[in-house]
Design a protein around this motif. Structure first.
Motif, mmCIF file in Angstrom:
data_model
loop_
_atom_site.group_PDB
_atom_site.id
_atom_site.type_symbol
_atom_site.label_atom_id
_atom_site.label_comp_id
_atom_site.label_asym_id
_atom_site.label_seq_id
_atom_site.Cartn_x
_atom_site.Cartn_y
_atom_site.Cartn_z
ATOM 1 N N THR A 84 104.905 9.456 99.566
ATOM 2 C CA THR A 84 104.615 9.834 98.379
ATOM 3 C C THR A 84 103.926 10.540 97.538
ATOM 4 N N ALA A 85 103.169 11.222 98.925
ATOM 5 C CA ALA A 85 101.274 12.020 98.090
ATOM 6 C C ALA A 85 102.240 13.533 98.339
ATOM 7 N N ASP A 86 103.092 13.467 98.763
ATOM 8 C CA ASP A 86 103.801 14.688 98.673
ATOM 9 C C ASP A 86 104.860 14.905 97.540
ATOM 10 N N ALA A 87 105.483 13.655 97.255
ATOM 11 C CA ALA A 87 106.663 13.258 95.981
ATOM 12 C C ALA A 87 105.984 13.451 94.718
ATOM 13 N N VAL A 88 104.717 13.175 94.466
ATOM 14 C CA VAL A 88 103.914 13.556 93.402
ATOM 15 C C VAL A 88 103.430 15.284 93.310
ATOM 16 N N VAL A 89 103.464 15.919 94.801
ATOM 17 C CA VAL A 89 103.214 17.618 94.543
ATOM 18 C C VAL A 89 104.255 17.947 94.525
ATOM 19 N N ALA A 90 105.127 17.538 94.269
ATOM 20 C CA ALA A 90 106.799 17.744 94.285
ATOM 21 C C ALA A 90 107.134 17.799 91.940
ATOM 22 N N ALA A 91 106.079 17.306 91.690
ATOM 23 C CA ALA A 91 106.180 16.967 90.078
ATOM 24 C C ALA A 91 105.349 18.211 89.645
ATOM 25 N N GLU A 92 104.702 18.994 90.232
ATOM 26 C CA GLU A 92 103.272 19.976 90.123
ATOM 27 C C GLU A 92 103.517 21.264 88.400
ATOM 28 N N THR A 93 105.329 21.164 89.122
ATOM 29 C CA THR A 93 105.491 22.083 88.186
ATOM 30 C C THR A 93 106.032 20.752 86.645
ATOM 31 N N PHE A 94 106.332 19.970 86.560
ATOM 32 C CA PHE A 94 106.507 19.161 85.273
ATOM 33 C C PHE A 94 105.177 18.893 84.612
ATOM 34 N N VAL A 95 104.235 18.351 85.404
ATOM 35 C CA VAL A 95 102.996 17.815 85.097
ATOM 36 C C VAL A 95 102.487 19.650 84.191
ATOM 37 N N ASP A 96 102.374 20.592 85.085
ATOM 38 C CA ASP A 96 101.658 21.959 84.022
ATOM 39 C C ASP A 96 100.316 21.633 84.318
ATOM 40 N N GLY A 97 99.188 20.841 84.595
ATOM 41 C CA GLY A 97 98.136 20.873 84.060
ATOM 42 C C GLY A 97 97.702 19.506 82.967
ATOM 43 N N ASP A 98 98.472 18.687 83.002
ATOM 44 C CA ASP A 98 98.511 17.408 81.890
ATOM 45 C C ASP A 98 98.176 16.609 82.924
ATOM 46 N N ASP A 99 97.954 15.393 82.363
ATOM 47 C CA ASP A 99 97.217 14.339 82.663
ATOM 48 C C ASP A 99 98.962 13.479 82.867
ATOM 49 N N PHE A 100 98.682 12.560 83.847
ATOM 50 C CA PHE A 100 100.509 12.027 83.842
ATOM 51 C C PHE A 100 100.582 10.628 84.558
ATOM 52 N N ILE A 101 101.045 9.774 84.501
ATOM 53 C CA ILE A 101 101.240 8.861 85.439
ATOM 54 C C ILE A 101 102.029 8.827 86.468
ATOM 55 N N VAL A 102 102.126 8.475 87.685
ATOM 56 C CA VAL A 102 102.824 8.050 88.641
ATOM 57 C C VAL A 102 103.752 6.142 88.814
ATOM 58 N N LEU A 103 104.271 6.223 88.907
ATOM 59 C CA LEU A 103 105.224 5.217 88.942
ATOM 60 C C LEU A 103 106.444 4.757 90.217
ATOM 61 N N ASN A 104 106.287 3.753 90.741
ATOM 62 C CA ASN A 104 107.616 3.467 92.036
ATOM 63 C C ASN A 104 109.033 3.330 91.188
ATOM 64 N N SER A 105 110.230 3.982 90.809
ATOM 65 C CA SER A 105 111.314 3.599 91.202
ATOM 66 C C SER A 105 112.091 2.202 91.052
ATOM 67 N N ASP A 106 111.765 1.323 91.943
ATOM 68 C CA ASP A 106 112.110 -0.048 92.548
ATOM 69 C C ASP A 106 111.169 -0.479 91.633
ATOM 70 N N ASN A 107 110.164 -0.586 91.207
ATOM 71 C CA ASN A 107 109.307 -1.466 90.207
ATOM 72 C C ASN A 107 109.706 -1.833 88.801
ATOM 73 N N TYR A 108 109.727 -2.545 87.480
ATOM 74 C CA TYR A 108 108.949 -2.399 86.934
ATOM 75 C C TYR A 108 108.262 -3.307 86.432
ATOM 76 N N TYR A 109 107.567 -2.258 85.344
ATOM 77 C CA TYR A 109 105.945 -3.158 84.898
ATOM 78 C C TYR A 109 105.637 -3.205 83.584
ATOM 79 N N PRO A 110 104.518 -4.274 84.027
ATOM 80 C CA PRO A 110 104.951 -4.812 81.923
ATOM 81 C C PRO A 110 104.366 -3.849 81.111
ATOM 82 N N ILE A 111 104.824 -3.884 79.974
ATOM 83 C CA ILE A 111 104.774 -2.750 79.256
ATOM 84 C C ILE A 111 102.666 -2.624 79.035
ATOM 85 N N VAL A 112 102.049 -3.521 78.384
ATOM 86 C CA VAL A 112 100.523 -3.690 78.807
ATOM 87 C C VAL A 112 100.015 -2.747 79.816
#
Length: 269
Positions: free
Chosen positions: A99-127
């Motif tokens: 999973t740490a390597d998965a986050v690194v794979a998104a570095e270009t997308f992030v482009d220096g901004d703050d971001f959140i990380v979630l699992n694709s097999d979970n549904y998270y409460p909006i709050v």
């Protein structure tokens, strides 16, 4: 802050495995054989519910981290997914290194901004998603064990397989405990919650992800990167515990319970 990274690179081993008593229709069975849990049809693909929750929480840009073999998921995002409130893209994690390597794979997308990380097999409460978006700096959303048991779809015994996170007296993340015993949990003081991989990061997390060594499982794990960021880089993570439940779609036995809990959820992408 309106960027979300969804980790969808998993091999789906548990979803592909035989599960006694699981009652799947033909379409669900077909998706289960692929292991791509994000596309599990529950009225509509499970991914849609997660994306809808993100849109409701005012995220606007989403990146799925997937494997090179996930042609079906790429095609769904590029050709079938119809969104008005979100821009959804994908990036490739070439090998399932963790999973740490998965986050690194998104570095270009992030482009220096703050971001959140979630699992694709979970549904998270909006709050909780809103709480992560409104934080200042890195943080983690955690969930009370009582709420997870009462309102989620994970039975008490199975919940012990999930990590717990503990805050210090200032409300900052102190430590992550993988697969704790019930006795360990009962002995913990202060704010304690179930960790379900719902993180807010800044760009410093990429250095932490690159600094860790493989775990005993041979993977570069995101909790290890967070612990490195706290201990070795001096980064503080705000921790908020919500009396809400995260739905978990790990294997065939979860499909019906997740479907029941999502049947009245309106999805607006």
């Amino acid at each position: 802050m309106d960027k979300a990274v969804i980790m969808a690179r998993g091999l789906g081993t548990r979803m592909r495995a035989i599960k006694e008593g699981a009652d799947l229709d033909e379409k669900q069975a077909a998706v289960a054989t692929t292991g791509v849990k994000a596309l599990m049809p529950i009225g509509r693909p499970f991914l849609d519910y997660l994306l809808g929750a993100l849109a409701d929480a005012e995220y606007r840009r989403v990146c799925l981290v997937i494997g090179p073999e996930h042609e079906m998921l790429r095609r769904y995002c590029d050709e079938e997914l119809d969104t008005d409130r979100l821009v959804v893209e994908w990036t490739i994690q070439n090998k399932p290194l963790g999973t740490a390597d998965a986050v690194v794979a998104a570095e270009t997308f992030v482009d220096g901004d703050d971001f959140i990380v979630l699992n694709s097999d979970n549904y998270y409460p909006i709050v909780a998603l809103e709480g992560l978006r409104s934080m200042t700096g890195p943080g983690v959303a955690a969930y009370s064990r009582q709420s997870m048991i009462q309102h989620g779809n994970i039975e008490k015994e199975r919940l012990l397989k999930f990590a717990v996170v503990q805050a210090d007296i200032q409300g900052m993340l102190h430590r992550i405990i993988e697969k704790p015993t019930e006795q360990q949990i009962n002995q913990l003081s202060g704010d304690v919650g179930v960790g379900m991989n719902s993180w807010r990061f800044d760009a410093q997390i990429f250095e932490a992800c690159r600094s860790i060594k493989p775990s005993a499982r041979g993977e570069l794990e995101l909790p290890d990167a967070v612990q490195f960021a706290i201990k070795d880089m001096g980064i503080l993570f705000k921790m908020c515990v919500y009396n809400e439940a995260v739905l978990d779609l790990s294997d065939k036995g979860d499909i019906e319970s997740v479907k029941r809990r999502l049947e009245n959820v309106e999805v607006n992408l």
